[in-house]
Scaffold this motif. Structure first.
Motif, PDB file in Angstrom:
ATOM      1  N   ALA A  85      24.072 -93.094 -81.738  1.00  0.00           N
ATOM      2  CA  ALA A  85      23.998 -94.313 -80.926  1.00  0.00           C
ATOM      3  C   ALA A  85      23.207 -94.130 -79.640  1.00  0.00           C
ATOM      4  CB  ALA A  85      25.416 -94.797 -80.598  1.00  0.00           C
ATOM      5  N   VAL A  86      23.221 -92.940 -79.062  1.00  0.00           N
ATOM      6  CA  VAL A  86      22.567 -92.721 -77.771  1.00  0.00           C
ATOM      7  C   VAL A  86      21.058 -92.663 -77.955  1.00  0.00           C
ATOM      8  CG1 VAL A  86      22.330 -91.122 -75.838  1.00  0.00           C
ATOM      9  CG2 VAL A  86      24.582 -91.556 -76.838  1.00  0.00           C
ATOM     10  N   GLY A  87      20.344 -93.348 -77.043  1.00  0.00           N
ATOM     11  CA  GLY A  87      18.883 -93.340 -77.079  1.00  0.00           C
ATOM     12  C   GLY A  87      18.317 -93.671 -75.710  1.00  0.00           C
ATOM     13  N   PRO A  88      16.999 -93.701 -75.570  1.00  0.00           N
ATOM     14  CA  PRO A  88      16.389 -93.972 -74.262  1.00  0.00           C
ATOM     15  C   PRO A  88      16.690 -95.357 -73.724  1.00  0.00           C
ATOM     16  CG  PRO A  88      14.807 -92.958 -75.772  1.00  0.00           C
ATOM     17  CD  PRO A  88      15.986 -93.332 -76.581  1.00  0.00           C
ATOM     18  N   ASP A  89      17.057 -96.297 -74.610  1.00  0.00           N
ATOM     19  CA  ASP A  89      17.336 -97.666 -74.171  1.00  0.00           C
ATOM     20  C   ASP A  89      18.826 -97.921 -73.981  1.00  0.00           C
ATOM     21  OD1 ASP A  89      17.938 -97.398 -76.834  1.00  0.00           O
ATOM     22  OD2 ASP A  89      17.304 -99.435 -77.374  1.00  0.00           O
ATOM     23  N   THR A  90      19.619 -96.884 -73.810  1.00  0.00           N
ATOM     24  CA  THR A  90      21.064 -97.045 -73.674  1.00  0.00           C
ATOM     25  C   THR A  90      21.551 -96.457 -72.365  1.00  0.00           C
ATOM     26  OG1 THR A  90      21.545 -94.945 -74.795  1.00  0.00           O
ATOM     27  CG2 THR A  90      21.412 -96.927 -76.167  1.00  0.00           C
ATOM     28  N   THR A  91      22.643 -97.032 -71.863  1.00  0.00           N
ATOM     29  CA  THR A  91      23.385 -96.484 -70.731  1.00  0.00           C
ATOM     30  C   THR A  91      24.720 -95.990 -71.262  1.00  0.00           C
ATOM     31  OG1 THR A  91      22.349 -97.991 -69.147  1.00  0.00           O
ATOM     32  CG2 THR A  91      24.441 -96.977 -68.503  1.00  0.00           C
ATOM     33  N   LEU A  92      25.044 -94.745 -71.002  1.00  0.00           N
ATOM     34  CA  LEU A  92      26.272 -94.127 -71.497  1.00  0.00           C
ATOM     35  C   LEU A  92      27.247 -93.975 -70.342  1.00  0.00           C
ATOM     36  CD1 LEU A  92      27.901 -92.689 -73.733  1.00  0.00           C
ATOM     37  CD2 LEU A  92      26.740 -90.564 -73.080  1.00  0.00           C
ATOM     38  N   VAL A  93      28.443 -94.575 -70.489  1.00  0.00           N
ATOM     39  CA  VAL A  93      29.490 -94.492 -69.475  1.00  0.00           C
ATOM     40  C   VAL A  93      30.598 -93.582 -70.001  1.00  0.00           C
ATOM     41  CG1 VAL A  93      31.153 -95.772 -68.068  1.00  0.00           C
ATOM     42  CG2 VAL A  93      28.954 -96.809 -68.667  1.00  0.00           C
TER      43      VAL A  93
END
Length: 432
Positions: A85-93
């Motif tokens: 799911a994680v990629g350059p267009d994501t914000t991970l909290v």
């Protein structure tokens, strides 16, 4: 001719409804209340910093505001989801980085290399050292409204915000240290291109790396539902979490390893936590209702009837109660007791001794013999027959009960109807 009034004592549907409507209404209210509480609890999830929770310490308000600005929030519960799911267009909290075991911290650090932004909420010194590089953690301070005191556009536009908790410092020149408390940042932003966060697993460390940053926030207060509308908390939170179109909220399960896809789960494991609390509340309410409606045992009280009840109706009602309870023994005792009470005065036995076999049976035998001599064996058989009739065992079935009533009736007629006592009662007259 007027038809006789029915003498049935069976309860009618109307009578049953009038007796049970109060209890049914209370049960309905308790059930509706319990289901409503369960639905509300299951909808809230009651999770701290959970974007699905509308509780005071949840973060559903943040998720709602971000969705209105085109940011879609997705909750991740398994470390395997981070890799896909994680990629350059994501914000991970990561709301609770301190609760992650070592293997999950390794997976998280590897995933953050690809994210556009990683936001760590209140990591302690050990977690900070495991997930970042070159960042030092100072002792926490109380959370208070704090000015931004930095050039970070998000902090500058938000203004004062409720920050505190752990404080962070770094030697990176391009890092943004904001909301300082005693010279140390309670919000630290470190770009990924900074040497403060190298990638030790990168096979080509000299090559280009994707742009992104890591943000450490010393206190999670700005994300709480109860504090979001205070000071600049909402503005700061939306800018930090809304930098990309996808927001990944990492809430791993409490176990050290996620359940296998083929693992069987019981029915209770599939129920939300709110339903178990509702079942407990319903059980407590049912127990109180049972105590409220339970029969209260106390001494018998003589009560005068408000109306005159014909003897036939009273007899029939009592007989129906005995029959419904299969109380043939009680019915036989009532018949024998009444017969003894009527015979005793007739043969000269005091009423107080009418129910004592040693007083009543000899007097009955003498009255039946009327002074005539008889053989000893016959007298003994007659006494035994009278004793069995008036003090015997309860009948085995309804036919035996009816036969007992007939025998008692014949015995009474011999003494109460002034019949001749010359002939003693036979075995047929006193059969059980």
């Amino acid at each position: 001719m007027t038809a006789p009034a029915p003498t049935s004592t069976s309860p009618t549907a109307r009578h049953l409804w009038r007796r049970a409507r109060g209890l049914l209404l209370a049960a309905a209210l308790i059930s509706v209340t319990a289901l409503a509480l369960a639905a509300l609890r299951s909808g809230e999830e009651n999770g701290s910093l959970d974007p699905r929770s509308s509780a005071p310490y949840g973060s559903k308000a943040v998720s709602r505001l971000l969705s209105e600005h085109g940011v879609r929030t997705k909750v991740l519960t398994n470390p395997a989801q981070l890799r896909t799911a994680v990629g350059p267009d994501t914000t991970l909290v990561v709301p609770f980085p301190d609760s992650l075991p070592d293997d999950r911290r390794t997976s998280l650090r590897a995933a953050t290399r690809k994210s556009g932004r990683t936001l760590l909420l209140a990591p302690n010194p050990r977690t900070t050292a495991a997930l970042t590089h070159g960042i030092r953690t100072a002792a926490p301070v109380h959370t208070n409204p704090t000015p931004p005191a930095c050039d970070l556009p998000a902090a500058h536009r938000a203004g004062d915000a409720d920050l505190g908790g752990f404080r962070y410092t770094t030697d990176a020149e391009d890092a943004d240290s904001c909301y300082l408390r005693d010279g140390k940042a309670t919000l630290l932003r470190v770009p990924r291109s900074s040497p403060a966060d190298p990638n030790p697993t990168d096979p080509n460390p000299t090559g280009p790396r994707p742009a992104g940053d890591t943000v450490l926030v010393g206190s999670p207060d700005p994300l709480y539902n109860k504090h979001l509308d205070e000071h600049g908390n909402a503005s700061l939170t939306l800018q930090l979490l809304g930098a990309h179109s996808k927001l990944l909220w990492y809430l791993p399960e409490p176990t050290s390893a996620g359940p296998a896809p083929s693992e069987e789960r019981s029915f209770l494991d599939l129920l939300p936590s709110g339903w178990s609390w509702a079942a407990l509340q319903l059980a407590v309410a049912a127990a109180f209702a049972a105590l409220w409606r339970a029969r209260r045992l106390g001494p018998l009280v003589t009560e005068r009837l408000p109306v005159h009840v014909p003897a036939a109706e009273a007899t029939e009602g009592r007989a129906r109660l005995y029959r419904r309870a299969n109380a043939r023994g009680h019915a036989a005792d009532a018949l024998r007791s009444a017969t003894r009470a009527r015979l005793a005065p007739r043969i000269g036995v005091p009423v107080a001794q009418a129910h004592r076999s040693e007083s009543l049976i000899p007097a009955l035998a003498d009255q039946a013999a009327n002074g005539h001599s008889s053989d000893t064996d016959g007298a003994r058989a007659e006494s035994a027959a009278l004793r069995f009739l008036l003090f015997g065992l309860p009948p085995r079935d309804d036919a035996a009960l009816i036969a007992l009533a007939d025998d008692l009736d014949r015995l009474e007629r011999r003494f109460l109807d002034h019949t001749s006592p010359d002939t003693p009662p036979t075995d047929k007259d006193v059969r059980s």
